[in-house]
Design a protein around this motif. Structure first.
Motif, PDB file in Angstrom:
ATOM      1  N   VAL A 122      -8.897  19.653  38.509  1.00  0.00           N
ATOM      2  CA  VAL A 122      -8.691  21.016  38.003  1.00  0.00           C
ATOM      3  C   VAL A 122      -9.231  21.180  36.584  1.00  0.00           C
ATOM      4  CG1 VAL A 122      -7.012  22.849  37.570  1.00  0.00           C
ATOM      5  CG2 VAL A 122      -6.654  21.256  39.471  1.00  0.00           C
ATOM      6  N   LEU A 123      -8.687  20.425  35.655  1.00  0.00           N
ATOM      7  CA  LEU A 123      -9.082  20.606  34.257  1.00  0.00           C
ATOM      8  C   LEU A 123     -10.503  20.115  33.998  1.00  0.00           C
ATOM      9  CD1 LEU A 123      -5.745  19.686  32.446  1.00  0.00           C
ATOM     10  CD2 LEU A 123      -6.586  21.924  33.184  1.00  0.00           C
ATOM     11  N   GLY A 124     -10.909  19.067  34.691  1.00  0.00           N
ATOM     12  CA  GLY A 124     -12.291  18.614  34.553  1.00  0.00           C
ATOM     13  C   GLY A 124     -13.268  19.673  35.020  1.00  0.00           C
ATOM     14  N   THR A 125     -12.954  20.292  36.146  1.00  0.00           N
ATOM     15  CA  THR A 125     -13.793  21.383  36.654  1.00  0.00           C
ATOM     16  C   THR A 125     -13.807  22.559  35.687  1.00  0.00           C
ATOM     17  OG1 THR A 125     -13.379  20.737  38.946  1.00  0.00           O
ATOM     18  CG2 THR A 125     -14.089  23.003  38.566  1.00  0.00           C
ATOM     19  N   SER A 148     -14.351  21.412  46.878  1.00  0.00           N
ATOM     20  CA  SER A 148     -12.905  21.247  46.954  1.00  0.00           C
ATOM     21  C   SER A 148     -12.567  20.448  48.208  1.00  0.00           C
ATOM     22  CB  SER A 148     -12.215  22.622  46.939  1.00  0.00           C
ATOM     23  OG  SER A 148     -10.817  22.473  46.888  1.00  0.00           O
ATOM     24  N   SER A 149     -11.705  20.938  49.053  1.00  0.00           N
ATOM     25  CA  SER A 149     -11.251  20.193  50.221  1.00  0.00           C
ATOM     26  C   SER A 149     -10.437  21.119  51.111  1.00  0.00           C
ATOM     27  CB  SER A 149     -10.367  19.008  49.771  1.00  0.00           C
ATOM     28  OG  SER A 149      -9.670  18.423  50.851  1.00  0.00           O
ATOM     29  N   THR A 150     -10.306  20.752  52.388  1.00  0.00           N
ATOM     30  CA  THR A 150      -9.365  21.485  53.234  1.00  0.00           C
ATOM     31  C   THR A 150      -7.946  21.343  52.686  1.00  0.00           C
ATOM     32  OG1 THR A 150      -9.272  19.565  54.715  1.00  0.00           O
ATOM     33  CG2 THR A 150     -10.745  21.356  55.338  1.00  0.00           C
ATOM     34  N   ALA A 151      -7.717  20.302  51.880  1.00  0.00           N
ATOM     35  CA  ALA A 151      -6.419  20.151  51.216  1.00  0.00           C
ATOM     36  C   ALA A 151      -6.187  21.250  50.190  1.00  0.00           C
ATOM     37  CB  ALA A 151      -6.324  18.788  50.538  1.00  0.00           C
ATOM     38  N   GLY A 152      -7.214  22.043  49.900  1.00  0.00           N
ATOM     39  CA  GLY A 152      -7.069  23.153  48.970  1.00  0.00           C
ATOM     40  C   GLY A 152      -6.356  24.352  49.561  1.00  0.00           C
ATOM     41  N   PHE A 153      -6.139  24.340  50.874  1.00  0.00           N
ATOM     42  CA  PHE A 153      -5.393  25.461  51.479  1.00  0.00           C
ATOM     43  C   PHE A 153      -4.468  25.015  52.606  1.00  0.00           C
ATOM     44  CE2 PHE A 153      -9.687  25.190  53.160  1.00  0.00           C
ATOM     45  CZ  PHE A 153      -9.504  25.128  54.533  1.00  0.00           C
ATOM     46  N   ALA A 165      -3.555  19.722  43.518  1.00  0.00           N
ATOM     47  CA  ALA A 165      -4.740  19.780  42.654  1.00  0.00           C
ATOM     48  C   ALA A 165      -5.849  20.591  43.302  1.00  0.00           C
ATOM     49  CB  ALA A 165      -5.220  18.365  42.343  1.00  0.00           C
ATOM     50  N   LYS A 166      -6.081  20.355  44.585  1.00  0.00           N
ATOM     51  CA  LYS A 166      -7.152  21.090  45.264  1.00  0.00           C
ATOM     52  C   LYS A 166      -6.777  22.555  45.484  1.00  0.00           C
ATOM     53  CE  LYS A 166     -10.443  18.060  45.561  1.00  0.00           C
ATOM     54  NZ  LYS A 166     -11.671  18.255  44.750  1.00  0.00           N
ATOM     55  N   HIS A 167      -5.485  22.837  45.681  1.00  0.00           N
ATOM     56  CA  HIS A 167      -5.063  24.245  45.699  1.00  0.00           C
ATOM     57  C   HIS A 167      -5.397  24.904  44.363  1.00  0.00           C
ATOM     58  CE1 HIS A 167      -2.939  23.723  49.492  1.00  0.00           C
ATOM     59  NE2 HIS A 167      -2.492  24.967  49.436  1.00  0.00           N
ATOM     60  N   GLY A 168      -5.179  24.166  43.271  1.00  0.00           N
ATOM     61  CA  GLY A 168      -5.514  24.690  41.956  1.00  0.00           C
ATOM     62  C   GLY A 168      -6.998  24.965  41.820  1.00  0.00           C
ATOM     63  N   MET A 169      -7.810  24.073  42.346  1.00  0.00           N
ATOM     64  CA  MET A 169      -9.263  24.261  42.284  1.00  0.00           C
ATOM     65  C   MET A 169      -9.694  25.465  43.118  1.00  0.00           C
ATOM     66  SD  MET A 169     -12.117  21.324  42.892  1.00  0.00           S
ATOM     67  CE  MET A 169     -13.856  21.640  42.558  1.00  0.00           C
ATOM     68  N   THR A 170      -9.080  25.625  44.290  1.00  0.00           N
ATOM     69  CA  THR A 170      -9.393  26.777  45.132  1.00  0.00           C
ATOM     70  C   THR A 170      -8.981  28.083  44.448  1.00  0.00           C
ATOM     71  OG1 THR A 170      -9.285  25.549  47.207  1.00  0.00           O
ATOM     72  CG2 THR A 170      -8.818  27.904  47.331  1.00  0.00           C
ATOM     73  N   VAL A 185     -24.137  35.382  38.564  1.00  0.00           N
ATOM     74  CA  VAL A 185     -23.734  34.015  38.894  1.00  0.00           C
ATOM     75  C   VAL A 185     -22.923  34.040  40.187  1.00  0.00           C
ATOM     76  CG1 VAL A 185     -22.514  31.938  38.150  1.00  0.00           C
ATOM     77  CG2 VAL A 185     -23.655  33.378  36.446  1.00  0.00           C
ATOM     78  N   ARG A 186     -23.407  33.322  41.177  1.00  0.00           N
ATOM     79  CA  ARG A 186     -22.676  33.211  42.438  1.00  0.00           C
ATOM     80  C   ARG A 186     -21.623  32.103  42.333  1.00  0.00           C
ATOM     81  NH1 ARG A 186     -27.521  32.482  46.759  1.00  0.00           N
ATOM     82  NH2 ARG A 186     -27.889  30.657  45.424  1.00  0.00           N
ATOM     83  N   VAL A 187     -20.553  32.230  43.110  1.00  0.00           N
ATOM     84  CA  VAL A 187     -19.501  31.203  43.140  1.00  0.00           C
ATOM     85  C   VAL A 187     -19.238  30.838  44.595  1.00  0.00           C
ATOM     86  CG1 VAL A 187     -17.144  30.598  42.522  1.00  0.00           C
ATOM     87  CG2 VAL A 187     -18.467  32.117  41.026  1.00  0.00           C
ATOM     88  N   VAL A 188     -19.447  29.565  44.907  1.00  0.00           N
ATOM     89  CA  VAL A 188     -19.364  29.062  46.282  1.00  0.00           C
ATOM     90  C   VAL A 188     -18.302  27.975  46.342  1.00  0.00           C
ATOM     91  CG1 VAL A 188     -20.650  27.882  48.110  1.00  0.00           C
ATOM     92  CG2 VAL A 188     -21.833  29.522  46.615  1.00  0.00           C
ATOM     93  N   GLU A 189     -17.562  27.936  47.428  1.00  0.00           N
ATOM     94  CA  GLU A 189     -16.573  26.869  47.631  1.00  0.00           C
ATOM     95  C   GLU A 189     -16.906  26.113  48.910  1.00  0.00           C
ATOM     96  OE1 GLU A 189     -11.742  26.329  48.405  1.00  0.00           O
ATOM     97  OE2 GLU A 189     -12.545  28.238  47.693  1.00  0.00           O
TER      98      GLU A 189
END
Length: 272
Positions: A122-125, A148-153, A165-170, A185-189
């Protein structure tokens, strides 16, 4: 050649993505802590006819990330002095640095492990995105890819810290896309499911290869790092007006986070 930055480029998905982007015509800035691994990858890419530069960086350090941003800016400036145009600008950031530690239930969760996962994922990103966003916007055709990861949701037992952590990134990804609306600027996950790489599970279990191998036992063809790199490269090379918000990619054997087929798929099974 457009400039792409890949964090966590020393192994796995990051290294595969760097190789793929170089093949797509990007000059790739390879970023990770292990300078020796980056140097090896630079050699591989240049020997294959690509262009790459190694910039060691620890995403948990403000100073280190500032150094990365400065090196990227210097690279772009050198292209400008050589008469480069828009095609030589900083156009792509792949936020890939991350990882998991442990598989403890919440009631026994290690605060140190959770803190490391938040710091890196999260903070590194956040640090890297903040530092490089001005260069991406200045290109007038920037793209940020969040790996991220499927663990993000989706949550699962033992995955509380990594999922959080991955929820935070998502959440950061969706928020950033809203905040950048109207700017170039595009944003892709990218959200991979089960990916077998050379280090992810081994690092999660602190070098216990038996536990790491058990994760993939009997799973026919989990995803590889190259599979995920293919998704990243595809999103990054769409026309600039096309924003791929999210790709969820799993192996055929994984129907959901908790549903994984172990055994042959598409083959005649013995009857006795």
């Amino acid at each position: 050649m457009p400039i792409a930055i890949v964090t966590g480029a020393s192994s796995g998905i990051g290294a595969a993505t760097a190789r793929r982007l170089a093949a797509e015509g990007f000059t790739v800035v390879l970023s990770a802590r292990r300078a020796d691994r980056l140097a090896e990858l630079v050699t591989q890419i240049t020997d294959a006819g690509g262009s790459a530069v190694a910039v060691p960086c620890d995403v948990t350090s403000d100073e280190s990330v500032a150094g990365l941003a400065e090196a990227v800016a210097d690279l772009a400036e050198s292209y400008g002095r050589e008469g480069g145009g828009p095609d030589e600008r900083v156009s792509l950031l792949v936020n890939n640095a991350g990882g998991a530690l442990g598989l403890d239930p919440v009631e026994h969760g290690s605060v140190d492990d959770w803190q490391w996962m938040f710091e890196v994922n999260v903070l590194g990103t956040l640090r890297v995105t903040k530092a490089l966003l001005p260069l991406l916007e200045a290109s007038e055709a920037g793209t940020i890819v969040m790996v991220s990861s499927t663990a993000g949701f989706i949550v699962y037992e033992g995955g509380g810290g990594y999922s959080a952590a991955k929820h935070g990134m998502t959440a950061m990804t969706g928020t950033l896309r809203l905040e950048l609306a109207g700017r170039p600027v595009r944003v892709v996950e990218i959200d991979p499911g089960m990916v077998r790489t050379d280090e992810f599970a081994t690092k999660r279990f602190r070098g216990d290869t038996e536990r790491a191998d058990a994760v993939y036992a009997g799973v026919e063809m989990p995803l590889t790092a190259d599979d995920v790199a293919d998704c990243i490269a595809w999103t990054a090379t769409r026309p600039q007006h096309v924003n791929i918000d999210r790709i969820v990619v799993r192996p055929l054997a994984q129907a959901a986070q908790h549903k994984v087929a172990r055994g042959p798929i598409g083959r005649q099974r013995p009857t006795s």
